[in-house]
Motif scaffolding. Structure first.
Motif, short mmCIF file in Angstrom:
data_model
loop_
_atom_site.label_atom_id
_atom_site.label_comp_id
_atom_site.label_asym_id
_atom_site.label_seq_id
_atom_site.Cartn_x
_atom_site.Cartn_y
_atom_site.Cartn_z
N LEU A 263 38.75 40.11 40.71
CA LEU A 263 38.79 38.94 40.00
C LEU A 263 38.94 39.19 38.48
O LEU A 263 39.56 38.24 37.95
CB LEU A 263 37.36 38.01 40.40
CG LEU A 263 36.93 37.61 41.78
CD1 LEU A 263 35.74 37.08 41.85
CD2 LEU A 263 37.83 36.71 42.07
N VAL A 273 42.29 31.43 40.34
CA VAL A 273 41.24 31.50 41.69
C VAL A 273 40.61 30.16 41.70
O VAL A 273 39.75 29.94 40.96
CB VAL A 273 40.65 32.87 41.55
CG1 VAL A 273 39.79 32.98 42.85
CG2 VAL A 273 41.43 34.10 41.29
N LEU A 295 31.89 33.49 44.12
CA LEU A 295 32.64 34.38 45.23
C LEU A 295 32.19 33.89 46.78
O LEU A 295 31.33 33.98 47.10
CB LEU A 295 32.54 35.98 44.91
CG LEU A 295 33.25 36.86 46.05
CD1 LEU A 295 34.65 36.64 46.06
CD2 LEU A 295 32.49 38.33 45.85
N THR A 338 36.06 30.73 45.67
CA THR A 338 37.06 31.34 45.58
C THR A 338 38.10 31.24 46.71
O THR A 338 39.12 31.79 46.70
CB THR A 338 36.83 33.05 45.64
OG1 THR A 338 36.08 33.34 46.52
CG2 THR A 338 36.02 33.28 44.41
#
Length: 361
Positions: A263, A273, A295, A338
């Motif tokens: 990331l 993202v 995430l 994500t």
């Protein structure tokens, strides 16, 4: 003169052998009796002499802990909270059983192997807990050959049979994560995993590749990366992916620390993202909900892995005739921000054909 077991037995109106069993937390003694004896011990200020216990029955009341090779660098150990969370689970159980922990201190595979040999042959510990499982591991082979109590956190190598281990079903989890990505519409999916020798890496890669194959998709060799479980490893792996002519639309990462590195680089390169690249990971470490964006990751119940492993090891130490067992700890996919849904199916429809618990946060 100090308080003795006989003093405790007299005041509690039990036999000295019962007091001894309470001290060792024997399952043969009921909870009511344990509470009564412990209350008397506290009132009289009695503390068990574990050194004397070692001399009497040969037990050390200690368990050895062995980390994976790549994690024996202290910087990497403290960088990856997975092992800290495992140790919390281990520590919680062993504390309840009055055991102490002895961690290997070598820096190379050869040094760690010799440390384990010294622990076993010098009777420094009663059992050993391996926080990893890998192919061609001389430590596992040594422990098997010497019939010494040990437990694996992870699936054992194919050539090792009839041993106790605690694990997630990593092959099946990887299948479901891959199905989830496919259901979101992704077909160009890259894989970033740990060391090739680690069984967890092999199982997750196999589940990933087999699922894509069953869907009629192949994976370019350049889409598969192996590295160490570190932020730097994630950085380097995604850098290599970004140099390819055809970029993946999704990245299957096998560890949250690796995913953090991924990331970071995507953010530096101004690659959005999940709009441009979807990322899914494993472990649901404490920081997973605070990355940018938060995430999506598999919660593998790390604490429970450690707790169950310690429980199994103490059982083996206290009953050498105990039958080997396999404990499979459940997991779930925690969906955050994500993953990009680029297909035409609803999330409800996606979830309905996955053998997997999905939690949306």
């Amino acid at each position: 003169m100090g308080v003795t077991i006989k003093d405790i037995a007299t005041k509690a109106n039990v036999s000295p052998s019962t007091v001894s069993r309470v001290i060792s937390n024997s399952p043969l003694i009921g909870e009511k009796t344990k509470r009564k004896v412990k209350k008397v011990m506290e009132e009289l200020g009695y503390f068990p002499n574990f050194h004397a216990r070692v001399l009497v029955n040969g037990a050390t009341c200690s368990l050895g802990i062995v980390m994976p090779v790549s994690m024996r660098d202290q910087d990497l150990v403290f960088q990856n909270p997975f092992f800290q969370d495992v140790m919390k689970g281990v520590g919680s159980f062993v504390h309840s059983k009055n055991y102490s922990l002895y961690m290997t201190s070598g820096e190379t595979e050869e040094e760690i192997y010799q440390d384990v040999v010294n622990m076993v042959k010098g009777r420094r510990v009663d059992g050993i807990l391996l926080l990893y499982s890998q192919e061609e591991d001389p430590i596992i082979n040594f422990l098997v050959e010497h019939d010494f109590p040990f437990v694996l956190v992870g699936h054992p190598p194919d050539n090792v049979q009839n041993i106790t281990y605690v694990d997630n079903d990593n092959y099946k989890i990887a299948q479901n994560v891959t199905k989830y990505l496919l259901s979101l519409g992704h077909k160009k999916i890259a894989f970033i995993g740990g060391n090739k020798r680690l069984i967890v890496t092999r199982n997750r890669l196999s589940g990933f590749l087999d699922t894509l194959s069953l869907s009629g998709l192949s994976v370019p060799e350049d889409y598969i990366k192996h590295t160490e479980f570190s932020i730097e490893g994630g950085n380097a792996s995604v850098q290599e992916l970004l140099e390819l002519n055809e970029l993946p639309t999704a990245i299957f990462v096998t560890d949250d620390v690796l995913a953090m590195g991924v990331l970071n680089v995507l953010h530096e390169k101004e690659i959005r993202v999940p709009e441009q690249v979807t990322v899914v990971s494993f472990n649901n470490l404490f920081f997973a909900g605070f990355t940018i964006p938060p995430l999506t990751t598999v919660d593998v119940n790390i604490y429970q892995l450690g707790y169950e492993a310690a429980k199994c090891l103490v059982e083996k130490v206290e009953d050498t005739s105990a039958t080997p067992k396999c404990i499979v700890v459940p997991s779930k996919l925690v969906v955050r921000k994500t993953c990009q849904h680029i297909g035409d199916q609803s999330l409800e429809k996606i979830s309905s054909h996955l053998d997997f618990q999905i939690v949306v946060q």
